[in-house]
Enzyme design. Structure first.
Site, PDB file in Angstrom:
ATOM      1  N   ASN A   1       0.802  -1.235   0.000  1.00  0.00           N
ATOM      2  CA  ASN A   1       0.000   0.000   0.000  1.00  0.00           C
ATOM      3  C   ASN A   1       0.829   1.278   0.000  1.00  0.00           C
ATOM      4  O   ASN A   1       0.374   2.303  -0.516  1.00  0.00           O
ATOM      5  CB  ASN A   1      -1.033  -0.016   1.138  1.00  0.00           C
ATOM      6  CG  ASN A   1      -0.402   0.013   2.507  1.00  0.00           C
ATOM      7  OD1 ASN A   1       0.738  -0.427   2.683  1.00  0.00           O
ATOM      8  ND2 ASN A   1      -1.119   0.520   3.473  1.00  0.00           N
TER       9      ASN A   1
ATOM     10  N   GLU B   1       4.718  -3.921  12.375  1.00  0.00           N
ATOM     11  CA  GLU B   1       3.734  -2.858  12.087  1.00  0.00           C
ATOM     12  C   GLU B   1       2.580  -3.529  11.355  1.00  0.00           C
ATOM     13  O   GLU B   1       2.700  -3.857  10.176  1.00  0.00           O
ATOM     14  CB  GLU B   1       4.357  -1.770  11.204  1.00  0.00           C
ATOM     15  CG  GLU B   1       5.493  -1.004  11.873  1.00  0.00           C
ATOM     16  CD  GLU B   1       5.022  -0.060  12.963  1.00  0.00           C
ATOM     17  OE1 GLU B   1       3.801   0.119  13.148  1.00  0.00           O
ATOM     18  OE2 GLU B   1       5.893   0.495  13.650  1.00  0.00           O
ATOM     19  N   LEU B   2       1.474  -3.754  12.071  1.00  0.00           N
ATOM     20  CA  LEU B   2       0.422  -4.626  11.528  1.00  0.00           C
ATOM     21  C   LEU B   2      -0.865  -3.854  11.225  1.00  0.00           C
ATOM     22  O   LEU B   2      -0.856  -2.632  11.118  1.00  0.00           O
ATOM     23  CB  LEU B   2       0.205  -5.789  12.501  1.00  0.00           C
ATOM     24  CG  LEU B   2       1.503  -6.527  12.887  1.00  0.00           C
ATOM     25  CD1 LEU B   2       1.236  -7.631  13.890  1.00  0.00           C
ATOM     26  CD2 LEU B   2       2.218  -7.086  11.661  1.00  0.00           C
TER      27      LEU B   2
ATOM     28  N   CYS C   1      -3.131   1.599   6.630  1.00  0.00           N
ATOM     29  CA  CYS C   1      -3.338   0.997   7.958  1.00  0.00           C
ATOM     30  C   CYS C   1      -3.921   2.026   8.912  1.00  0.00           C
ATOM     31  O   CYS C   1      -4.554   1.683   9.899  1.00  0.00           O
ATOM     32  CB  CYS C   1      -2.017   0.469   8.500  1.00  0.00           C
ATOM     33  SG  CYS C   1      -0.730   1.719   8.481  1.00  0.00           S
TER      34      CYS C   1
ATOM     35  N   GLU D   1       8.288   2.776  14.594  1.00  0.00           N
ATOM     36  CA  GLU D   1       9.158   3.229  13.503  1.00  0.00           C
ATOM     37  C   GLU D   1       9.114   4.751  13.465  1.00  0.00           C
ATOM     38  O   GLU D   1       8.138   5.359  13.912  1.00  0.00           O
ATOM     39  CB  GLU D   1       8.685   2.647  12.169  1.00  0.00           C
ATOM     40  CG  GLU D   1       8.911   1.135  12.089  1.00  0.00           C
ATOM     41  CD  GLU D   1       8.679   0.559  10.700  1.00  0.00           C
ATOM     42  OE1 GLU D   1       7.692   0.951  10.053  1.00  0.00           O
ATOM     43  OE2 GLU D   1       9.494  -0.268  10.273  1.00  0.00           O
TER      44      GLU D   1
END
Ligand code: NAP
Length: 484
Positions: free
Chosen positions: A158, A257-258, A291, A465
């Protein structure tokens, strides 16, 4: 929706980058243009053994890269930032071609992505330590930071540029070497960024890029290799969870990072115009495939109808089409399966009583587009509120009890970001503190900033991050107890 200028540059890399060399493999993976389903390029598909060669190359380069002066590492990142900005337009076109997002979103992504290189070029020379007398007075405590080692970086489709630079920047700043595995749907941007970094002077083997397809066996092989010390993954929660289990075998340091499922809460005292602008940004950045996308709109009953009407007007004014066309304001989704998933969620919401204010259907011109959609009369227990939509769909829930809304907002397994709109800053801060999310947009529809710690709680991830935290994720703490 086909655009005539949808050809790749002749200098576009299509092969694996291993030890500074571009290596072609027999097997290829096709990259599809989401605007018409045509094949954009055939990229070399790395086998698990090719991926292990990339790990070896990163391991060999690590010895000298970790000893390279921080200032030198910083200047390579700074140069990479400068080239990306100078080549913003061609990189943005490339992102639009392989991902589908509109050119304005792609340009914004290039600027955002490049900023990670600038930020971490500044962080590279700020790796701190500590030197203290032990409280008991008998010795000294000396603390330094050392690069973790070879890092495997896996990224989603994405944000094909920003998710790569958000990892490469801090890894290289810390002194780690990397193997980057971009999503096989959008590998071209990552390959182009690696080529830019070569021009910026990155030594051979410091950055390696492989595109294995399927990715599962290759990633597993790398995690078993004994040489990979760090996994930095961005992607869906199920795959993240699977990789955490694999990384456990060798006790690999992980940053995850989900997925997200962001609530967007609008209280009755909110500035309505600001809330609508925020909603458009939080929902429609990247056509909803983010996200951070607002997924669950909770709007107080006193302003619900006005909010729904204004949002519907803004959403229905968007123009779905080829992201390269100047008049287009929403591009197609990345793939047919993504388009089908969004359509399924909307159909299911309708069967649960949701009313379609605009959109509610996929495009029929052969693209993977879905029309911007507003759903009203969505109930608190509708299944669409429990699933990450990842498309241009805004489900609106009416609420009356402001004390109760926090519990509804927190009632999901994800906790990446949340948005709150109110003129009462005291309430805004109280709600922000109570929200189970790693980030909150308070009267703002955008939180992403390379200088800020990005990440989630619960099943949205582990670690952060960006900011100084992003650098620490690639460093180990070394403590020496000294006496003299
Ligand atoms: P995904 O399917 O989980 O894929 C992410 C990466 O994992 C890709 O490189 C993919 O490679 C790889 N992968 C897939 N299956 C794998 C397996 N069995 N073993 C090893 N690697 C595997 O996610 P996506 O659909 O690309 O991205 C959308 C998701 O990413 C959403 O849930 C979104 O919320 C999340 N996301 C999170 C953040 C954040 O910062 N928290 C940012 C952006 C996106 P292939 O493409 O080759 O399968």
């Amino acid at each position: 929706m086909k655009n005539e200028s949808s050809k790749l540059s002749s200098s576009q890399p299509l092969d694996s980058l291993i030890a500074g060399r571009w290596i072609a493999h027999k097997s290829k993976v096709a990259v599809t243009n989401p605007v018409d389903g045509s094949t954009l390029a055939q990229v070399s598909s790395a086998t698990p053994d090719d991926c292990l060669s990339a790990v070896d190359a990163a391991q060999n380069a690590f010895i000298s890269w970790k000893a390279t002066a921080p200032r030198v590492r910083a200047e390579i990142l700074r140069k990479s930032f400068e080239i990306m900005i100078a080549e913003q337009e061609s990189l943005a076109r490339l992102i639009t071609l392989e991902n589908g997002k509109v050119l304005s979103d792609a340009r914004a992504e290039v600027a955002y992505a490049a900023e990670f290189f600038r930020w971490f070029s500044e962080e590279a020379v700020r790796i701190d330590g500590d030197y203290r007398r032990a409280p008991g007075g008998a010795n000294w405590l000396m603390v330094s930071r050392q690069p973790v080692g070879v890092a495997l970086l896996a990224t989603p489709w994405n944000f094909p540029a920003a998710m790569a630079t958000r990892k490469i920047g801090p890894a290289l700043a810390a002194g780690c070497t990397v193997v980057l595995k971009p999503a096989s749907e959008t590998p071209l941007t990552a390959l182009a960024i690696a080529e830019i970094m070569q021009r910026a002077g990155v030594p051979d083997g410091v950055i390696n890029v492989v595109v294995p397809s399927p990715s599962g066996p290759a990633v597993s092989a790398m995690l078993k290799s004994d040489k990979v010390r760090k996994l930095s993954f961005t992607g869906s929660t199920p795959i993240g969870s699977l990789l955490l289990a694999q990384a456990a075998e060798k006790v690999i340091n992980c940053t995850m990072e989900l997925g997200g499922n962001a609530p967007f809460i609008v209280f009755e005292d909110a500035d309505l115009a600001a809330a609508i602008d925020g909603a458009m940004l939080a929902k429609m950045r990247n056509g909803g495939a983010a996200c951070t996308a607002a997924n669950r709109f909770f709007v107080h009953e006193k302003i619900y109808d006005a909010f729904a009407e204004l949002l519907t007007a803004r959403m229905s004014a968007l123009v779905l089409g080829d992201g390269l066309d100047a008049k287009t304001t929403v591009g197609p989704l990345v793939s047919k399966s993504q388009q089908q998933q969004v359509a399924k969620l909307v159909d299911e919401a309708k069967s649960f009583g949701a009313k379609v204010m605009c959109g509610g259907n996929a495009s029929t011109d052969g693209s993977f587009g879905y029309f911007p959609t507003v759903l009203t009369d969505v109930s608190f227990d509708a299944p669409i509120l429990r699933t990450e939509i990842f498309g241009p769909v805004a489900p609106l829930v009416r609420f009356s009890d402001s004390d109760d809304i926090l519990a509804h907002a927190n009632n999901v397994e994800h906790g990446l970001v949340a948005y709150v709109f109110t003129r009462d800053l005291g309430r805004g801060m109280r709600v922000s503190e109570g929200l189970e999310s790693g980030m909150v947009g308070l009267n703002r529809g955008l939180v992403s900033d390379p200088a800020a710690p990005f990440g989630g709680v619960k099943q949205s991830g582990l670690g952060r991050e960006g900011a100084h935290d992003g650098l620490l994720a690639f460093l180990e703490t070394k403590y020496v107890a000294g006496n003299w």
